[in-house]
Design an enzyme around this catalytic site. Sequence first.
Site, PDB file in Angstrom:
ATOM      1  N   ARG A 206       0.837  -1.202   0.000  1.00 31.22           N
ATOM      2  CA  ARG A 206       0.000   0.000   0.000  1.00 31.22           C
ATOM      3  C   ARG A 206       0.874   1.255   0.000  1.00 31.22           C
ATOM      4  O   ARG A 206       1.957   1.280   0.586  1.00 31.22           O
ATOM      5  CB  ARG A 206      -0.919   0.024   1.224  1.00 31.22           C
ATOM      6  CG  ARG A 206      -1.933   1.171   1.130  1.00 31.22           C
ATOM      7  CD  ARG A 206      -2.797   1.331   2.356  1.00 31.22           C
ATOM      8  NE  ARG A 206      -3.567   2.566   2.230  1.00 31.22           N
ATOM      9  CZ  ARG A 206      -3.962   3.310   3.244  1.00 31.22           C
ATOM     10  NH1 ARG A 206      -3.672   2.969   4.487  1.00 31.22           N
ATOM     11  NH2 ARG A 206      -4.653   4.422   3.023  1.00 31.22           N
ATOM     12  N   HIS A 207       0.374   2.314  -0.629  1.00 30.98           N
ATOM     13  CA  HIS A 207       1.097   3.584  -0.733  1.00 30.98           C
ATOM     14  C   HIS A 207       1.272   4.267   0.635  1.00 30.98           C
ATOM     15  O   HIS A 207       0.586   3.953   1.605  1.00 30.98           O
ATOM     16  CB  HIS A 207       0.363   4.533  -1.683  1.00 30.98           C
ATOM     17  CG  HIS A 207      -1.028   4.889  -1.210  1.00 30.98           C
ATOM     18  ND1 HIS A 207      -1.274   5.816  -0.221  1.00 30.98           N
ATOM     19  CD2 HIS A 207      -2.253   4.419  -1.586  1.00 30.98           C
ATOM     20  CE1 HIS A 207      -2.572   5.924  -0.010  1.00 30.98           C
ATOM     21  NE2 HIS A 207      -3.196   5.078  -0.826  1.00 30.98           N
TER      22      HIS A 207
ATOM     23  N   ARG B 262       0.044   8.715  -5.804  1.00 30.03           N
ATOM     24  CA  ARG B 262       0.455   8.283  -4.469  1.00 30.03           C
ATOM     25  C   ARG B 262       1.075   6.889  -4.504  1.00 30.03           C
ATOM     26  O   ARG B 262       2.017   6.605  -3.753  1.00 30.03           O
ATOM     27  CB  ARG B 262      -0.709   8.363  -3.482  1.00 30.03           C
ATOM     28  CG  ARG B 262      -1.959   7.563  -3.836  1.00 30.03           C
ATOM     29  CD  ARG B 262      -3.083   7.980  -2.896  1.00 30.03           C
ATOM     30  NE  ARG B 262      -4.325   7.224  -3.047  1.00 30.03           N
ATOM     31  CZ  ARG B 262      -5.301   7.529  -3.883  1.00 30.03           C
ATOM     32  NH1 ARG B 262      -5.170   8.574  -4.704  1.00 30.03           N
ATOM     33  NH2 ARG B 262      -6.409   6.811  -3.924  1.00 30.03           N
TER      34      ARG B 262
ATOM     35  N   GLU C 273      -7.294   2.363  -6.891  1.00 26.92           N
ATOM     36  CA  GLU C 273      -8.254   2.220  -5.795  1.00 26.92           C
ATOM     37  C   GLU C 273      -9.675   2.165  -6.353  1.00 26.92           C
ATOM     38  O   GLU C 273      -9.917   2.466  -7.532  1.00 26.92           O
ATOM     39  CB  GLU C 273      -8.091   3.403  -4.828  1.00 26.92           C
ATOM     40  CG  GLU C 273      -8.971   3.358  -3.574  1.00 26.92           C
ATOM     41  CD  GLU C 273      -8.790   2.101  -2.736  1.00 26.92           C
ATOM     42  OE1 GLU C 273      -9.263   1.024  -3.181  1.00 26.92           O
ATOM     43  OE2 GLU C 273      -8.192   2.187  -1.647  1.00 26.92           O
TER      44      GLU C 273
ATOM     45  N   HIS D  73      -3.247   0.315  -3.510  1.00 23.39           N
ATOM     46  CA  HIS D  73      -4.128   1.019  -2.586  1.00 23.39           C
ATOM     47  C   HIS D  73      -4.801   0.036  -1.616  1.00 23.39           C
ATOM     48  O   HIS D  73      -4.939  -1.151  -1.922  1.00 23.39           O
ATOM     49  CB  HIS D  73      -5.194   1.774  -3.380  1.00 23.39           C
ATOM     50  CG  HIS D  73      -4.606   2.657  -4.445  1.00 23.39           C
ATOM     51  ND1 HIS D  73      -4.286   3.975  -4.241  1.00 23.39           N
ATOM     52  CD2 HIS D  73      -4.234   2.376  -5.731  1.00 23.39           C
ATOM     53  CE1 HIS D  73      -3.762   4.484  -5.338  1.00 23.39           C
ATOM     54  NE2 HIS D  73      -3.726   3.530  -6.259  1.00 23.39           N
TER      55      HIS D  73
END
Length: 215
Positions: free
Chosen positions: A10-11, A60, A84, A153
Site C-alpha cells: 500500500r502507498h 500516491r 483504488e 491502494h
Amino acid sequence: MTAGRLIVWRHGRTEWNLQDKIQGQADIPLDDVGISQARAAAARLASLAPTRLFASDLQRAAATAAELAALTGLKVEYDEALREIDVDDWAGMTMAELAAIHPEAAARIRAGEPQRRGTAGETVEEVALRFSAALERIADQGGSADTVVVATHGLAARVGICVFLGIPQDHWPAFGGLSNCNWVSLLPSRNHRWRIEEWNAGSLPEPVMSDDPQR
C-alpha cells in the site's frame, strides 16, 4: 509459470488520509510523512531483491513505487487495474460527511452490504474482481525465482487479494485494512493457488487511515 513471491504494497500517507477524506481515484500526492514512509519501506523491501515492480498509475502509488525503483534500478510498470475503488462524486468527502449526506449508503457500507460508491463508481465486488484479475496477469508473467512488488491502494488490495486467494466474500471482513506503506506477502502453494505469508507487514500495529471501511 508463476512468480515465486508477490508483495502487494500500500502507498504512503496522503493529506487526505490524515483528514479522513475519501480518495478513491482522486490523484492525491503523498505528504511529507508519506514520502518518508515510502523510503523506509522501500529500504526493507529492497532486501528481498525484487525482480519486477508494478504500480497503480495514481501518483500516491507511483511515488511509493519510485522509492523502491530508485534503490533497485527496476522499471516501474504501471497498470490502471491496480487503482483504488472508484468512488465517483464521493471523493473529497470525510467519512462523517458521507454519513450525514448519504446515511443509508453509509449504513450499508458499515454493515458490509453491497453499495455502489458515488453516483457511478464501483462496488467493492467490482473492484475486487478487477484487482484480482490484475494480480493473475502479473503473477503469470513471472517465474519461480521472481519476487514481484505491486504498489497500490488499501481497499482494492484487501478485497482483490481475497478474490485472488479464493476466499468467500463472507470471510473478507476477517482481513483487516492495510496501514500506509505496509504490505501483504503471498507465496505459491502446492495446490497451484497462493497462500498468505504475511498480512499488513512492515510496522508495529498502527491506525489505518483509508477509504476501506474495514479499519
